[in-house]
Design an enzyme around this catalytic site. Structure first.
Site, PDB file in Angstrom:
ATOM      1  N   HIS A   1      -2.823   2.122   8.555  1.00 23.79           N
ATOM      2  CA  HIS A   1      -3.911   1.362   7.921  1.00 23.79           C
ATOM      3  C   HIS A   1      -4.041   0.019   8.632  1.00 23.79           C
ATOM      4  O   HIS A   1      -3.034  -0.635   8.916  1.00 23.79           O
ATOM      5  CB  HIS A   1      -3.584   1.136   6.444  1.00 23.79           C
ATOM      6  CG  HIS A   1      -4.405   0.062   5.798  1.00 23.79           C
ATOM      7  ND1 HIS A   1      -5.781   0.124   5.753  1.00 23.79           N
ATOM      8  CD2 HIS A   1      -4.061  -1.100   5.193  1.00 23.79           C
ATOM      9  CE1 HIS A   1      -6.239  -0.961   5.138  1.00 23.79           C
ATOM     10  NE2 HIS A   1      -5.212  -1.725   4.795  1.00 23.79           N
TER      11      HIS A   1
ATOM     12  N   HIS B   1      -7.084  -3.477   9.541  1.00 27.47           N
ATOM     13  CA  HIS B   1      -8.349  -4.151   9.225  1.00 27.47           C
ATOM     14  C   HIS B   1      -9.121  -4.404  10.515  1.00 27.47           C
ATOM     15  O   HIS B   1      -9.586  -5.514  10.760  1.00 27.47           O
ATOM     16  CB  HIS B   1      -8.075  -5.483   8.517  1.00 27.47           C
ATOM     17  CG  HIS B   1      -7.340  -5.360   7.219  1.00 27.47           C
ATOM     18  ND1 HIS B   1      -6.913  -6.442   6.497  1.00 27.47           N
ATOM     19  CD2 HIS B   1      -6.962  -4.269   6.499  1.00 27.47           C
ATOM     20  CE1 HIS B   1      -6.297  -6.030   5.396  1.00 27.47           C
ATOM     21  NE2 HIS B   1      -6.301  -4.707   5.376  1.00 27.47           N
TER      22      HIS B   1
ATOM     23  N   GLU C   1       0.815  -1.228   0.000  1.00 25.24           N
ATOM     24  CA  GLU C   1       0.000   0.000   0.000  1.00 25.24           C
ATOM     25  C   GLU C   1       0.842   1.268   0.000  1.00 25.24           C
ATOM     26  O   GLU C   1       0.349   2.341   0.360  1.00 25.24           O
ATOM     27  CB  GLU C   1      -0.940   0.004   1.219  1.00 25.24           C
ATOM     28  CG  GLU C   1      -1.900  -1.155   1.307  1.00 25.24           C
ATOM     29  CD  GLU C   1      -2.952  -1.213   0.203  1.00 25.24           C
ATOM     30  OE1 GLU C   1      -2.822  -0.493  -0.813  1.00 25.24           O
ATOM     31  OE2 GLU C   1      -3.895  -2.008   0.368  1.00 25.24           O
TER      32      GLU C   1
ATOM     33  N   HIS D   1     -12.583  -3.425   2.943  1.00 28.31           N
ATOM     34  CA  HIS D   1     -11.142  -3.530   3.177  1.00 28.31           C
ATOM     35  C   HIS D   1     -10.742  -3.206   4.625  1.00 28.31           C
ATOM     36  O   HIS D   1     -10.271  -4.084   5.324  1.00 28.31           O
ATOM     37  CB  HIS D   1     -10.421  -2.604   2.174  1.00 28.31           C
ATOM     38  CG  HIS D   1      -8.944  -2.736   2.165  1.00 28.31           C
ATOM     39  ND1 HIS D   1      -8.169  -2.455   1.066  1.00 28.31           N
ATOM     40  CD2 HIS D   1      -8.066  -3.086   3.131  1.00 28.31           C
ATOM     41  CE1 HIS D   1      -6.891  -2.653   1.358  1.00 28.31           C
ATOM     42  NE2 HIS D   1      -6.812  -3.034   2.611  1.00 28.31           N
TER      43      HIS D   1
HETATM   44  P1  13P Z   1       1.175  -5.350   3.293  1.00 34.18           P
HETATM   45  O1  13P Z   1       1.679  -6.546   4.082  1.00 34.18           O
HETATM   46  O2  13P Z   1       1.715  -5.363   1.874  1.00 34.18           O
HETATM   47  O3  13P Z   1       1.452  -4.054   4.017  1.00 34.18           O
HETATM   48  O4  13P Z   1      -0.379  -5.491   3.079  1.00 34.18           O
HETATM   49  C1  13P Z   1      -1.284  -5.592   4.139  1.00 34.18           C
HETATM   50  C2  13P Z   1      -2.566  -4.908   3.827  1.00 34.18           C
HETATM   51  O5  13P Z   1      -3.314  -4.624   4.759  1.00 34.18           O
HETATM   52  C3  13P Z   1      -2.937  -4.543   2.449  1.00 34.18           C
HETATM   53  O6  13P Z   1      -3.995  -3.635   2.446  1.00 34.18           O
END
Ligand code: 13P
Length: 198
Positions: A76, A78, A57, A139
């Site tokens: 960022h 989840h 990202e 996402h």
């Molecule tokens: P990365 O391990 O490449 O940072 O990806 C994790 C992710 O949350 C992608 O949105």
């Protein structure tokens, strides 16, 4: 992020501005084994140095750090409740006064785009316009800060607000505070340096 429960495995990524560009977490490396030397130095032209590949990202990290001189850190993750709302493309309204900590009267949800793409970065920038946080459709969430600590604190707050909103929705769509009241809340927070002990 893992200790606060907002992230797990290799999900999520963090960047922080430095005098050469920005440091970003590597792609696909679990946080519990990540060491300082695994961090990747990136430059605003998209090149990087270091022994690891940068987060997939890196585009939205670069584009947000470029567009937003007011912040130095992009987080960022989840987190479960924020992502629950993002799966339904829900923008979080001002159902609770603490929505103001994200910089406005809503926490917007950006439309879905494939992870790691310029399309996702473009959508995130629009959703973050005038805000410090947004959801990403199907996402996760992005939270911004002047420091790593403030970005992490905001991400935890966004997750708590998302959890409250999901719970409030079980009794029906909750009422929202007016824009005038949210403006008063924002002013009160600024005047009192609300949430900042120092
Ligand atoms: P990365 O391990 O490449 O940072 O990806 C994790 C992710 O949350 C992608 O949105």
């Amino acid at each position: 992020m893992n200790e606060t429960g907002i992230n797990q495995g290799t999900s999520g990524n963090i960047s922080v501005r430095n005098d050469r560009g920005f440091l970003i977490t590597p792609t696909s490396l679990p946080y519990d084994i990540m060491q300082e030397e695994d961090l990747v130095q990136m430059f605003f032209d998209g090149t990087h140095e270091g022994k690891r590949r940068p987060s997939s990202e890196w585009r939205f990290h670069r584009d947000i750090l470029t567009a937003r001189a007011d912040i130095d850190c992009v987080l960022h993750c989840h987190s479960v409740y924020a992502t629950t709302l993002a799966c339904h493309h829900r923008t979080i309204p001002s159902f609770h006064y603490m929505i103001a900590v994200a910089g406005g009267t809503t926490i917007r949800c950006a439309p879905y785009a494939t992870f790691g793409t310029q399309e996702l970065s473009d959508a995130a920038l629009v959703a973050l316009d005038g805000r410090l946080a947004c959801l990403l459709g199907q996402h996760g969430q992005i939270s911004l800060g002047k420091s790593l600590a403030s970005a992490l604190a905001l991400a935890v707050e966004v997750e708590t607000l998302s959890r409250l909103y999901v719970q409030a929705l079980t009794l029906g769509e909750p009422p929202v505070l007016s824009d005038e009241e949210m403006a008063r809340v924002a002013l009160q927070m600024k005047t009192m340096s609300y949430g900042k002990a120092e």
